[in-house]
Design an enzyme around this catalytic site. Structure first.
Site, mmCIF file in Angstrom:
data_model
loop_
_atom_site.group_PDB
_atom_site.id
_atom_site.type_symbol
_atom_site.label_atom_id
_atom_site.label_comp_id
_atom_site.label_asym_id
_atom_site.label_seq_id
_atom_site.Cartn_x
_atom_site.Cartn_y
_atom_site.Cartn_z
ATOM 1 C CD GLN A 86 16.068 -35.513 -43.980
ATOM 2 O OE1 GLN A 86 14.968 -36.101 -43.947
ATOM 3 N NE2 GLN A 86 16.375 -34.644 -44.930
ATOM 4 C CB SER A 97 -1.684 -19.440 -40.498
ATOM 5 O OG SER A 97 -1.513 -18.502 -39.485
ATOM 6 C CD GLN A 122 -3.345 -15.745 -40.729
ATOM 7 O OE1 GLN A 122 -2.992 -14.755 -40.098
ATOM 8 N NE2 GLN A 122 -2.674 -16.867 -40.670
ATOM 9 C CG HIS A 180 1.048 -16.910 -43.600
ATOM 10 N ND1 HIS A 180 2.400 -16.803 -43.436
ATOM 11 C CD2 HIS A 180 0.488 -16.147 -42.625
ATOM 12 C CE1 HIS A 180 2.663 -16.014 -42.395
ATOM 13 N NE2 HIS A 180 1.521 -15.599 -41.895
ATOM 14 C CD GLU A 202 -2.206 -19.470 -36.075
ATOM 15 O OE1 GLU A 202 -2.792 -19.529 -37.182
ATOM 16 O OE2 GLU A 202 -0.970 -19.544 -35.969
ATOM 17 C CG HIS A 203 -3.392 -15.075 -35.713
ATOM 18 N ND1 HIS A 203 -3.155 -15.993 -36.721
ATOM 19 C CD2 HIS A 203 -2.190 -14.851 -35.130
ATOM 20 C CE1 HIS A 203 -1.879 -16.304 -36.741
ATOM 21 N NE2 HIS A 203 -1.257 -15.635 -35.790
ATOM 22 C CG ASP A 255 2.037 -12.346 -37.321
ATOM 23 O OD1 ASP A 255 1.516 -13.068 -36.458
ATOM 24 O OD2 ASP A 255 1.543 -12.139 -38.441
ATOM 25 C CD GLU A 308 -5.677 -47.646 -5.326
ATOM 26 O OE1 GLU A 308 -4.435 -47.802 -5.446
ATOM 27 O OE2 GLU A 308 -6.266 -46.618 -5.675
ATOM 28 C CG HIS A 368 1.507 -48.809 -2.767
ATOM 29 N ND1 HIS A 368 1.926 -49.825 -3.576
ATOM 30 C CD2 HIS A 368 1.659 -47.668 -3.491
ATOM 31 C CE1 HIS A 368 2.314 -49.324 -4.750
ATOM 32 N NE2 HIS A 368 2.162 -48.018 -4.725
#
Lengths: 447, 447
Positions: free
Chosen positions: A200, A246, A268, A271, A336-337, A370, A424, A429
């Site tokens: 929402q 992650s 890591q 998380h 990612e890392h 981080d 074309e 054009h």
């Protein structure tokens, strides 16, 4: 009984390495079609009923019942009060982190986010003008993953880009506000903030309601509903990447204290259970030392249960033939890392093609990145570093091509353009180009 | 009877301007849920059955029946033969256009696509490394919208970025190949090409099959099925923007020959009935002159029926109070193509915030930009220029953050990071930072 953690042990010389490696890496980003349908319904409802719909879902999902969406707007003085109310050490840390993040992103803007142009030999001007987005929305998750550092990492690049209005949304289930998150919004220069969340909130930002202004782009992490909503409004507004779990990958040559590496893997894993921590190392004895450090340190961790679950289910300690092979495997993962925990990080860095962020040398723990090293901590996950980049100033800018063809240039270009346009079958054009020629040729019939 | 075209006439001073303006701009990007479902099924099928599924859909949708997907690969010598077989003028035009497009994108790469780094006062290195994607897929529509210029505009930036493999897909219904498209693939340096299309081609590129290699990103325009498929595979691979109908906005101060402007409006309208051509001008007499030019020129156009339909249904000639107001309205539209047809284009350009490409001055017809000026013709449509950019070298590159914290830097950063990590309840993050301190403090209990 305290949990134990034994990440899967693999060796690249084993016959079954490829199969085991593939199985461990497997993670599916497929969205649940039931979630998709519910999100589609929520989006349609907010698009139609605006504030009323947002209020209804906020009551239903966050247990927050108010008469007007205006009540859910946080005032600037409320944000400032949250900041002023923090202990001095936290306030200072937040400000230092913000300063460093700002200064890195200013360098980034200078390096790759400025307008440019040139004139070619016939006087035609070509270039690009770079301008900030007008208004962006930042989604900040509530509950257990309410991270003030995420507020800094999303809002500061937008601010540096020159975005005039930064609208933050953060759900506050049962009205519980996180003072650090509010304080971070104050420090980062968020323009307006609403305590709404879920699909929402994404809908309110994408379509606008009487109370929530329509934005041009929405960034920030969220749960499966938020991710599905962002994917669905993509096109109406811009979005950043859809984040998966992650991951950290540590390439180690054995020169870093094993306890440091073990703690980096933990950082890591803590998380969530789906987070992935992988060590690649050619030295079997060092891998043993890291496992021993894991055994020693795990009982000291308050989040030991989550860490153990993540390491046992998704972690891996992989022995490679050498560091070169470790780099090649890292490129397949596109983590990612990526920590290059080596005495010679600059020897290996050129071999690393795909990663969100590369942490060089023993002192560069991922956790410094981080929070406060400066670069963004919003990074491509689940192998998407193959084609996408850290969140940056460029995500809050857009480019417009600039073209000014000189009268002389129109002669050369007009002939080329007309030839291709006829080819074309696009006669208008062709004629638009030919009309600008000094000698306007008769109209041809396009093929 | 030849068609006539009378774009809607509006004036910003009319009481009902806002309502009429909004109605004329309205276009919905909503996708048909039946199409979405069929596309989801095709994607799942190709993911599961690979080549077999692609062959089945190619037979069903393109009327092309072959035994093996390998048969549908175009060889490099077939591409070269198509180029060699073109008339000299077309061959030269294609090569000149490619050269100019390449040179612009090389300037773009230099201006905003190079790696950078710096060291801060305590010796910590910060920066970003910019690298090309490994392999990309380019979708080229078949049938009436098979444009060789699109091949150049998608493949050349990828090539300039340094992408090693560029895989083109182009449907060839009933086996009809467009020699100009094949020639353009040759000129642009496409690595491999397959005559497949639709959602099945997008799926083949996104997931890979025995014959079609999996790519990292898919770019290029397509019909509703292709757009829906691209949106759905987003995350598994990168994608460019989802394109809506093409638009042109001309800001005119009355100094350009009215026939030039009329032809520029036609050049947009001739694409398809949904294309939108709008003129904004403070000069009523000039607007009359443009309408008269439309009346005069329309009967000479082979695509007059499409042009008339587009101008009548979606076109507008809008009289503004002055040029400043015209610029403000342009920003509300955020057009794909924006012609500043003025004797003083540099006076107005700074007022223009949102546009895909800005064409300055009377000589700069959009069609020159479409083919050969140099900038990309793949531009954000339907107001998405508010948050997105022309296709560029940056779309075929990704960035990795680089961080190398010095031993000294780890002392300052470690304290800040630990403070914030404890505040977020992430103890392992805090300890990973604290372990690198010269004086490791006792572990705190995170909040």
């Amino acid at each position: 009984m305290s949990p134990t953690a034994a990440p899967l042990r693999l060796s690249t010389t084993s016959a079954d390495f490829e199969a085991q490696f593939a199985a461990r890496l497997h993670w599916s980003a497929d969205t649940d079609s039931a979630i998709e349908q519910r999100v589609a319904d929520i989006l349609a409802d907010v698009q139609q009923r605006g504030d009323t719909a947002v209020l209804a879902y906020t009551e239903r999902f966050d247990g927050l019942s108010v008469d007007s969406l205006k009540t859910l707007e946080l005032t600037q003085s409320e944000l400032k009060a949250a900041f002023d109310g923090l202990p001095t050490a936290q306030r200072n840390a937040l400000e230092s982190a913000a300063r460093r993040v700002r200064s890195y992103h200013e360098a980034q803007k200078k390096a790759s986010g400025e307008s440019w142009s040139y004139r070619d030999e016939d006087g035609t001007l070509l270039g690009q003008k770079v301008t900030p987005l007008d208004r962006v929305g930042i989604y900040v998750p509530g509950g257990k993953a309410a991270y003030p550092s995420s507020v800094l990492m999303n809002a500061i690049p937008a601010h540096v880009a020159g975005v005039a209005e930064i609208i933050m949304v953060v759900p506050t289930p049962r009205g519980e506000k996180n003072p650090l998150v509010l304080a971070a919004a104050y420090v980062a220069g968020v323009t307006r903030a609403f305590t709404i969340g879920g699909a929402q909130a994404v809908a309110a930002l994408a379509y606008g309601t009487a109370t929530v202004p329509k934005v041009d782009k929405i960034t920030g992490p969220g749960n499966a509903y938020v991710a599905s909503a962002k994917k669905r409004v993509f096109g109406t507004v811009g979005i950043d990447m859809i984040a998966g779990p992650s991951e950290i990958l540590v390439l180690a040559d054995g020169s870093t204290p094993a306890e440091w590496v073990a703690m980096d893997l933990f950082s890591q894993a803590e998380h969530d259970e789906l987070a992935q921590s992988i060590l690649l190392c050619p030295d079997a004895a060092y891998i043993e030392a890291v496992q021993a450090a894991i055994d020693r340190l795990l009982p000291t961790m308050p989040r030991a249960a989550i860490i153990a679950r993540s390491l046992n289910d998704r972690g891996a300690l992989i022995q490679t033939r050498n560091m070169e092979e470790a780099c090649a495997i890292s490129n397949r993962i596109a983590p990612e890392h990526l920590e290059v925990s080596s005495a010679e990080p600059h020897r290996w860095e050129p071999l690393l093609k795909h990663a969100g962020a590369i942490f060089l040398g023993a002192y560069t723990s991922e956790s410094l990145g981080d929070y406060c090293a400066g670069p963004n901590h919003v990074l491509p996950t689940s192998g998407t570093a193959r084609f996408s980049s850290p969140l940056g100033v460029y995500d809050f800018q857009k480019r417009s091509s600039l073209i000014e063809v000189s009268a002389a240039g129109a002669q050369t270009l007009g002939t080329i353009a007309a030839e291709l346009a006829y080819g074309e079958g696009l006669q208008a054009h062709a004629r638009a180009a030919e009309m600008r020629l000094n000698d306007v040729p008769p109209m041809r019939v396009a093929k």
